[in-house]
Every structure is written in structure tokens, then in C-alpha cells.
Design an enzyme around this catalytic site. Structure first.
Site, PDB file in Angstrom:
ATOM      1  N   ARG A  45     -29.109   0.550 -17.883  1.00 39.87           N
ATOM      2  CA  ARG A  45     -29.948  -0.141 -18.863  1.00 39.87           C
ATOM      3  C   ARG A  45     -31.029   0.783 -19.410  1.00 39.87           C
ATOM      4  O   ARG A  45     -31.293   0.808 -20.601  1.00 39.87           O
ATOM      5  CB  ARG A  45     -30.604  -1.375 -18.232  1.00 39.87           C
ATOM      6  CG  ARG A  45     -31.498  -2.144 -19.219  1.00 39.87           C
ATOM      7  CD  ARG A  45     -32.447  -3.130 -18.521  1.00 39.87           C
ATOM      8  NE  ARG A  45     -31.727  -4.119 -17.761  1.00 39.87           N
ATOM      9  CZ  ARG A  45     -31.191  -5.216 -18.282  1.00 39.87           C
ATOM     10  NH1 ARG A  45     -31.278  -5.435 -19.586  1.00 39.87           N
ATOM     11  NH2 ARG A  45     -30.558  -6.081 -17.510  1.00 39.87           N
ATOM     12  N   GLU A  56     -22.846  -6.556 -14.476  1.00 37.24           N
ATOM     13  CA  GLU A  56     -23.690  -6.188 -13.341  1.00 37.24           C
ATOM     14  C   GLU A  56     -22.875  -5.485 -12.270  1.00 37.24           C
ATOM     15  O   GLU A  56     -21.879  -6.032 -11.778  1.00 37.24           O
ATOM     16  CB  GLU A  56     -24.332  -7.442 -12.753  1.00 37.24           C
ATOM     17  CG  GLU A  56     -25.553  -7.181 -11.931  1.00 37.24           C
ATOM     18  CD  GLU A  56     -26.817  -7.053 -12.781  1.00 37.24           C
ATOM     19  OE1 GLU A  56     -27.890  -6.835 -12.193  1.00 37.24           O
ATOM     20  OE2 GLU A  56     -26.729  -7.169 -14.026  1.00 37.24           O
ATOM     21  N   LYS A  59     -27.209 -15.179 -11.724  1.00 34.19           N
ATOM     22  CA  LYS A  59     -27.901 -13.913 -11.991  1.00 34.19           C
ATOM     23  C   LYS A  59     -27.683 -13.003 -10.782  1.00 34.19           C
ATOM     24  O   LYS A  59     -28.358 -13.122  -9.766  1.00 34.19           O
ATOM     25  CB  LYS A  59     -29.389 -14.146 -12.238  1.00 34.19           C
ATOM     26  CG  LYS A  59     -30.136 -12.907 -12.701  1.00 34.19           C
ATOM     27  CD  LYS A  59     -31.586 -13.237 -13.025  1.00 34.19           C
ATOM     28  CE  LYS A  59     -32.304 -12.005 -13.557  1.00 34.19           C
ATOM     29  NZ  LYS A  59     -32.338 -10.900 -12.587  1.00 34.19           N
ATOM     30  N   TYR A 100       2.223   1.856  -3.451  1.00 32.36           N
ATOM     31  CA  TYR A 100       1.151   2.323  -4.338  1.00 32.36           C
ATOM     32  C   TYR A 100       0.861   3.806  -4.084  1.00 32.36           C
ATOM     33  O   TYR A 100       0.756   4.601  -5.028  1.00 32.36           O
ATOM     34  CB  TYR A 100      -0.119   1.488  -4.121  1.00 32.36           C
ATOM     35  CG  TYR A 100      -1.245   1.835  -5.067  1.00 32.36           C
ATOM     36  CD1 TYR A 100      -1.425   1.127  -6.253  1.00 32.36           C
ATOM     37  CD2 TYR A 100      -2.123   2.888  -4.792  1.00 32.36           C
ATOM     38  CE1 TYR A 100      -2.450   1.451  -7.127  1.00 32.36           C
ATOM     39  CE2 TYR A 100      -3.143   3.227  -5.661  1.00 32.36           C
ATOM     40  CZ  TYR A 100      -3.305   2.502  -6.828  1.00 32.36           C
ATOM     41  OH  TYR A 100      -4.313   2.830  -7.703  1.00 32.36           O
ATOM     42  N   ASP A 131       0.817  -1.216   0.000  1.00 35.64           N
ATOM     43  CA  ASP A 131       0.000   0.000   0.000  1.00 35.64           C
ATOM     44  C   ASP A 131       0.850   1.265   0.000  1.00 35.64           C
ATOM     45  O   ASP A 131       0.550   2.241  -0.699  1.00 35.64           O
ATOM     46  CB  ASP A 131      -0.925   0.016   1.223  1.00 35.64           C
ATOM     47  CG  ASP A 131      -2.035  -1.019   1.118  1.00 35.64           C
ATOM     48  OD1 ASP A 131      -2.197  -1.597   0.020  1.00 35.64           O
ATOM     49  OD2 ASP A 131      -2.724  -1.240   2.128  1.00 35.64           O
ATOM     50  N   ALA A 132       1.914   1.253   0.777  1.00 36.95           N
ATOM     51  CA  ALA A 132       2.772   2.439   0.880  1.00 36.95           C
ATOM     52  C   ALA A 132       3.428   2.754  -0.462  1.00 36.95           C
ATOM     53  O   ALA A 132       3.565   3.925  -0.847  1.00 36.95           O
ATOM     54  CB  ALA A 132       3.830   2.234   1.955  1.00 36.95           C
TER      55      ALA A 132
END
Length: 696
Positions: free
Chosen positions: A147, A184, A126, A39, A36-37
């Protein structure tokens, strides 16, 4: 700091690639490759480079996932390829019926006495979220849309950029000129729980379920709010240009759905891992049974499985109906049922005075929602259920949306439990309730009942009637509760100073409302008639009556003295004629009409309306006696335009399909009306066929 041996443009490109790859590994592959550091340090370096030179800022930069000012609203955009919904099956018999129809369509021989032909299928879960259409040009995300109605959706690109599992740039060396991905968006269960916990601490109302939370989040005007809710995304459909073929170093063009899912994963998308290649109908049934049992173990909500024909070429051969692909179907889980303890019966009073009984029970989780109330429809249903105090009732969500009481566990009924009966007095005004012998509904007949008045006012200002913008339910409730409005006419006597004193009413909203009320006085006569809320007189019948009787005075005379003139209007029967006679004969309604006239509401057709009706009457009427139902989105005609054309030729447009319907006109994303038309064997027309019929 940028190394001196690398130019800022090259370093920015290098940082974009490193950061996007790290984000893909973390959010899509679930295998972090960067601390993380590290990044954060690289992210800040890229941010500084872009701040110094805006030409280095690109759409695929990870710094563009969250940013920009809140939007003012969402524009409507047309989908390159319609984003259609799927047909549903609710049991194995319906699934088999679909499978047999598809096999016949593709030229396979079928025989009820022999096993069904094998069709290779792909089974997918789904996901209970919100469908998105993602558009990429030359590998870069340029647009995301909801949609909508299948043909057009809302453009929400800024919000979708905040979803970390959606790549801003595809992992392709030679991307096509355009590419469409459908999938989705959803909120995982654990994230949903955290969101509601935080809302509770702030005193906000909790979201009912993850799907609703996701839908509301995607329509937030501020992308920062969307980012804070950590939406996720599964891709499931791919559209490529017909002539595109992969070049060196890129995965080959997929020829079937199974390969398409793998291809989507290879270019940077997250694909649901719980998919399966299914060899035949038995495999499809087993796939459904597996997830029907195990779905509650998943970290996200799912409301069924989707079955798709695997071969993309066969998909093209099978084609589409007006509203859905023939080569896919959604097999839905059975509606969830759960027991609960009945607490009490209450009633709701509607605009016409109809009293709807409501069961209130201990809250239960049902299909992703906390449920504590369900309609009982009418007194007949209450009698059928034989409800007693303290009963354990069984509640189901019909279609996993509407709660209903389906039964009583009588073996659990407490000793000495008393039968529950509906009240005999109105819960709002304490007047006696009345039930006609031939009606299931119980009614309050007190015209001064606050509930009836609120409903009457809401109806008068509704879009189909006078369409008064700015006069919502909350304001109407305040006006009625304070005794400031006793009838429709009183709305037009309200002073600006009084309106400005209401909750959430400033000077601007007050001025806008006064303007809207004044403008409503000149609405067409048929809208005024519909707005009066006369029992059984809907929009369609109001339009037909207004055409025959050009004023309230002429209609009242016919209703009270010559009812046969009323029933001579196409689509109007004795029930409506009797309702009109009763309404116009009531002194309070006569006083209302007189007061509305004094306030400048004409209650009659103006010159333009009369001229229009005369012009129509002079035309050759080709569709007299024909009834139409419109559903879906037509290519070039709006629904109101299509309705106007039909009515100009003498036809009538209804809202529901029955055996008496002459034609159903269906466009893209047609709904249940099309299904009912096919079941009743009603003729279905597309826009071109409708125009030909009108021309003939």
C-alpha cells in the site's frame, strides 16, 4: 520424458496449465485434484524443459513462484489507481452517521424519526494483514506492490509470486489489457504458531502477532524466506478498464461488489467465504454482531468488518474524500481488555529528563500480541489509579496497538496490600527527581544522567537535526556505557580506531560514520539549534528563531537580556522564551557551545542561509500569521517543497491540527489530521488550491 508427438513448446504450455490448475484446486478451492507424487513429476518435467530452452520460461510458470537471487532493496512504484485506506467507525452510532451521510449524498430522503432508507451493502471481514496491489497485463501477473502511502508503494513482485493462492495467470480466455486486484496478504494462526515455534528453537525472537510477521515477511529480500512462511491471500477489490466487456467463455463484467467477488473467484482468486449481501442498516449491524462474537473461531486474525455499497455505479457517484472512499467503512471491534496481576512499577527517563512510569504485569495475550508492560504517562495517572502491590489491573490496547492500564479491580486487592508510589530518585543516575508545581511530569535534572545523555545524542544525530547516518541507538549506548562520550561535542573527537573496536563496527562503517560526522558540521543553523534539544524548541520554532537570530550568540543575548525579542517571533511564547533563557544561562551549556565552535560547528547561519532569508524578507509577505498543517501525499510537491513554499510566503507549518490552524493541506491518503480538521471546521486545501493561495 516429453512425448515425441508433442513439441517442447506445446508440452511446456500443457504442463503449465496442468500444474497451475492443480495448485489452484489445492490452495484456493481446498479440493486437491492431483497426487503429490504426480505433481512433483510433472513439475520436474517442466523444470527440465525450461532448463534446456530458456524461451519456454514464462512469467506464469509455476517454477517462477520461488527463484532468483535475493533483492538488494525495493523500488518505489506508483499505483495505477490509488490504494486508499478506509474510514473507521468504532460503534453503531458512528456507523449510522456514515450510512445517513451516504444516503443523503445519493439523493435518498432521510428522517431521524423514520427508518433509514435501504441501501444494498456487502459485508466482508477486515482481515488483519497487509494490503497488496496486484497488476495483471493480458492475464499475467506483472507487478505486486504494498500500500505504501496510497499513491506509491514498494514493488515486491518476487515475494508475492511465492504466495500460492495468488494466480500467476488468470483463468480468462480473453483477458483485458490490464486488470488491478486488491486484497489482503496474511499468515493463518496455525502457520504463525509454527513459525514462532521454529524461531524459538533457533533462539530467534518470536514475532509479536501475525500481522507484524506478515509485514516483515513481505519485505524480506530473499523470496525463499517468504515462501517458507506460507502466506495466504484474500482478494476483495477489482479494477477493470472502463471499456472492457467479457467475450465468449469468460464471466460477464460484474456490475456490483457482490458479483465482483464471485468474478474474482471465477478467474482464480481466493475470496473470503464469510461475506454477506446486506439489505439494510439492521442487516449490517447484525453482521457485525455475529463476527464480533465469533471472530476468535476463525483460523486467521480479523479486526473488524468492512461494509461496502454494493452497486458499483453508486460507488462512483459517491466518490472519495481526500483519503478514503465515501462508499465504504471499516467497523472496528472494541479494543480488547483483559485483567492481569500487577508486578511492579518501573520508570523510563527521556531526553528532557521526564520520567515516565511504567506498569509491569504478568504477560497476557491481547489483540494478537503478548503484553507485559504499559505506560502510566505521569504521576497524576498513578495517583488516579491508586495502585497497590498485587493489584489486579485491567489492560486495554488502545486502537488495538498501544497498551494502557484503564482500571483496577479493587475487590480483588490482597489484604494488607501496600500503596505503590513512584521513586524519588532517578533509576539511571540515582539523583533526586524534581516535579514543578505546574507540571504533571517528574524530571531528573542531572545533566550528566546517562539516560538524558543517550537521548540528547540520539536527538542530535536524528534526521530532523544533524542527520548523522550510522550513529544508531546501539552504538550510542556503547559509547555512553564505556564513558567515551559525555556530551554532543565528544562525538566529533572520536577516533576511527576507537569506533572500529565497537560491536558491529567494521572499517567501512567506521569510515562512513567519520564522514557523516564531518558532513554534519555544515548543516544549516536551524538544524543545529533544533539538535541542541532545548526544552519546548521543536523543528518549526527552531526554524523561526534561526531566521530572526542568525547565530547562537545573538539568540543567547536576546534570551538572557531581551526576552521580548524572543516572544516577538511568530509562534514563540513565554514558555519557550523562559526555556531558552534557562538553557543559555547554564554554564555547562555555555561550555558545550564553546567546544562545538572549536570543533568547527558554526552555530550560525552561513552566507547562503543569510542570502535566502534576505531574499524572503524582501518579498511581499502574504501569509504572515497563517498556520498550515500538511497531511497525505500531494500530486507533484513533496512535503518539504510545500513547506518551503509556505514559509517563503511568511506562513508557518505545524505538525498538529488545532482550532488555531488556518489551513490543512491534504493529499492522497491523508490521515487523522484531516478528520480533526473537518471536526474543528478548519479550511482544507488540495495542492491546486494551495498554489492559488500562494500566487494570490
Amino acid at each position: 520424458m516429453t512425448p515425441t508427438s508433442i513439441t517442447p513448446p506445446k508440452r511446456a504450455a500443457e504442463l503449465r496449465q496442468l500444474l497451475n490448475q492443480a495448485a489452484h484446486s489445492y490452495y484456493v478451492l481446498d479440493t486437491p485434484t492431483m497426487e503429490d507424487a504426480v505433481y512433483d513429476r510433472l513439475y520436474r518435467e517442466l523444470l527440465n524443459l525450461e532448463a534446456k530452452d530458456s524461451s519456454l520460461l514464462t512469467p506464469d510458470s509455476p517454477t517462477q513462484r520461488i527463484g532468483g537471487a535475493p533483492a538488494q532493496g525495493f523500488a518505489s512504484v506508483q499505483h495505477r489507481i490509488p490504494l486508499l485506506s478506509l474510514d473507521n467507525a468504532f460503534n453503531v452510532d458512528e456507523l449510522t452517521g456514515w450510512y445517513v451521510r451516504l444516503a443523503k449524498l445519493l439523493g435518498h430522503q432521510t428522517n431521524p424519526k423514520t427508518p433509514q432508507p435501504d441501501l444494498s451493502m456487502v459485508g466482508e471481514l477486515k482481515i488483519d494483514g497487509n494490503a497488496l496491489a496486484l497488476s495483471y497485463e493480458h492475464g499475467v501477473l506483472i507487478r505486486a506492490a504494498t500500500r505504501g502511502d496510497g499513491a506509491n508503494g514498494e514493488e515486491i513482485t518476487a515475494n508475492v509470486r511465492t504466495i500460492a493462492s495468488i494466480p500467476l495467470r488468470l483463468q480468462l480466455v480473453h483477458p483485458p489489457a490490464w486488470l488491478e486486484v486488491r486484497g489482503e496478504a496474511f499468515i493463518p494462526n496455525s502457520t504463525f504458531a509454527d513459525i514462532n515455534t521454529a524461531r524459538g528453537k533457533r533462539g530467534d525472537v518470536a514475532f509479536a502477532n501475525p500481522r507484524n510477521a506478515c509485514a516483515g515477511t513481505l519485505r524480506q529480500l530473499d523470496p525463499k524466506v517468504v515462501a517458507s512462511r506460507q502466506l495466504d491471500f484474500f482478494a476483495y477489490t477489482l479494477h477493470l478498464p472502463d471499456n472492457w466487456q467479457a467475450k465468449a467463455h469468460d464471466p460477464a463484467r460484474p456490475m456490483n461488489q457482490w458479483a465482483a467477488l464471485q468474478w474474482l473467484q471465477a478467474i482464480g482468486f481466493k475470496v473470503n467465504p464469510n461475506t454477506a449481501l446486506l439489505a439494510d442498516l439492521t442487516a449490517v449491524e447484525n453482521f457485525f454482531k455475529l463476527w464480533d462474537e465469533d471472530r476468535h473461531q476463525l483460523p486467521y486474525a480479523t479486526d473488524g468488518v468492512v461494509v461496502k455499497l454494493n452497486d458499483l455505479q453508486l460507488q462512483e457517484t459517491a466518490g472519495f474524500t481526500q483519503k478514503a472512499p465515501r462508499w465504504a467503512i471499516a467497523l472496528k471491534y472494541a479494543a480488547e481488555e483483559a485483567p492481569s496481576k500487577l508486578l511492579r512499577l518501573t520508570c523510563q527517563v527521556g531526553r528532557t529528563g521526564a520520567v515516565t512510569p511504567v506498569a509491569e504485569f504478568e504477560a497476557i495475550p491481547l489483540a494478537g500480541t503478548s503484553v507485559s508492560r504499559a505506560t502510566l504517562h505521569n504521576a497524576n495517572r498513578v495517583s488516579e489509579l491508586d495502585l497497590h502491590s498485587g493489584d489486579t489491573i485491567v489492560v486495554r490496547k488502545a486502537g488495538e496497538i498501544i497498551p494502557e492500564v484503564i482500571g483496577v479491580l479493587r475487590e480483588l486487592r490482597p489484604a494488607g496490600a501496600q500503596t505503590l508510589k513512584l521513586p524519588h530518585i532517578c533509576p539511571e543516575c540515582r539523583s533526586d527527581l524534581v516535579r514543578e508545581e505546574d507540571e504533571a511530569a517528574t524530571r531528573c535534572v542531572n545533566s550528566s544522567c546517562p539516560a538524558i545523555l543517550r537521548g540528547t545524542l540520539r536527538h542530535w544525530v536524528s534526521k530532523g537535526a544533524l542527520d548523522v547516518d550510522g550513529l544508531g541507538s546501539k552504538l550510542i549506548e556503547q559509547l555512553v556505557n564505556r564513558g567515551l562520550v559525555q556530551s554532543i561535542a565528544d562525538l566529533y573527537a572520536l577516533e576511527a580506531s576507537l569506533l572500529a573496536s565497537m560491536d558491529r563496527m567494521g572499517s567501512k562503517s567506521t569510515a562512513n560514520l567519520i564522514t557523516a560526522l564531518q558532513a554534519s558540521k555544515s548543516k544549516p543553523w536551524h538544524k543545529q539549534l533544533y539538535g541542541l534539544g532545548i526544552h519546548h524548541v521543536g523543528e518549526v520554532n527552531a526554524k523561526a528563531l534561526a531566521k530572526k537570530f542568525p547565530s547562537a550568540a545573538t539568540l543567547a543575548t536576546a534570551a538572557c537580556k531581551a526576552p521580548e525579542q524572543i516572544t516577538s517571533v511568530f509562534g514563540v511564547g513565554n514558555e519557550i522564551a523562559q526555556s531558552l533563557q534557562q538553557w543559555f544561562a547554564t554554564p555547562a551549556n555555555q561550555q558545550l557551545l564553546a567546544k562545538l565552535k572549536q570543533l568547527g560547528i558554526s552555530l550560525e547561519a552561513n552566507e547562503d542561509e543569510l542570502a535566502h532569508d534576505t531574499d524572503q524578507n524582501q518579498r511581499t509577505v502574504s501569509l504572515e500569521g497563517q498556520t498550515f498543517v500538511l497531511t497525505g501525499t500531494l500530486p507533484t510537491l513533496s512535503r518539504s517543497e510545500a513547506q518551503a513554499l509556505i514559509e517563503a510566503s511568511g506562513g508557518k507549518v505545524n505538525n498538529s491540527v488545532s482550532k488555531n490552524t488556518s489551513y490543512v493541506v491534504a493529499g492522497v491518503a491523508a490521515g487523522s489530521k484531516l478528520n480533526k480538521a473537518e471536526k474543528l471546521e478548519v479550511t482544507v486545501l488540495n495542492q491546486e488550491e494551495l498554489l492559488k493561495l500562494l500566487a494570490s
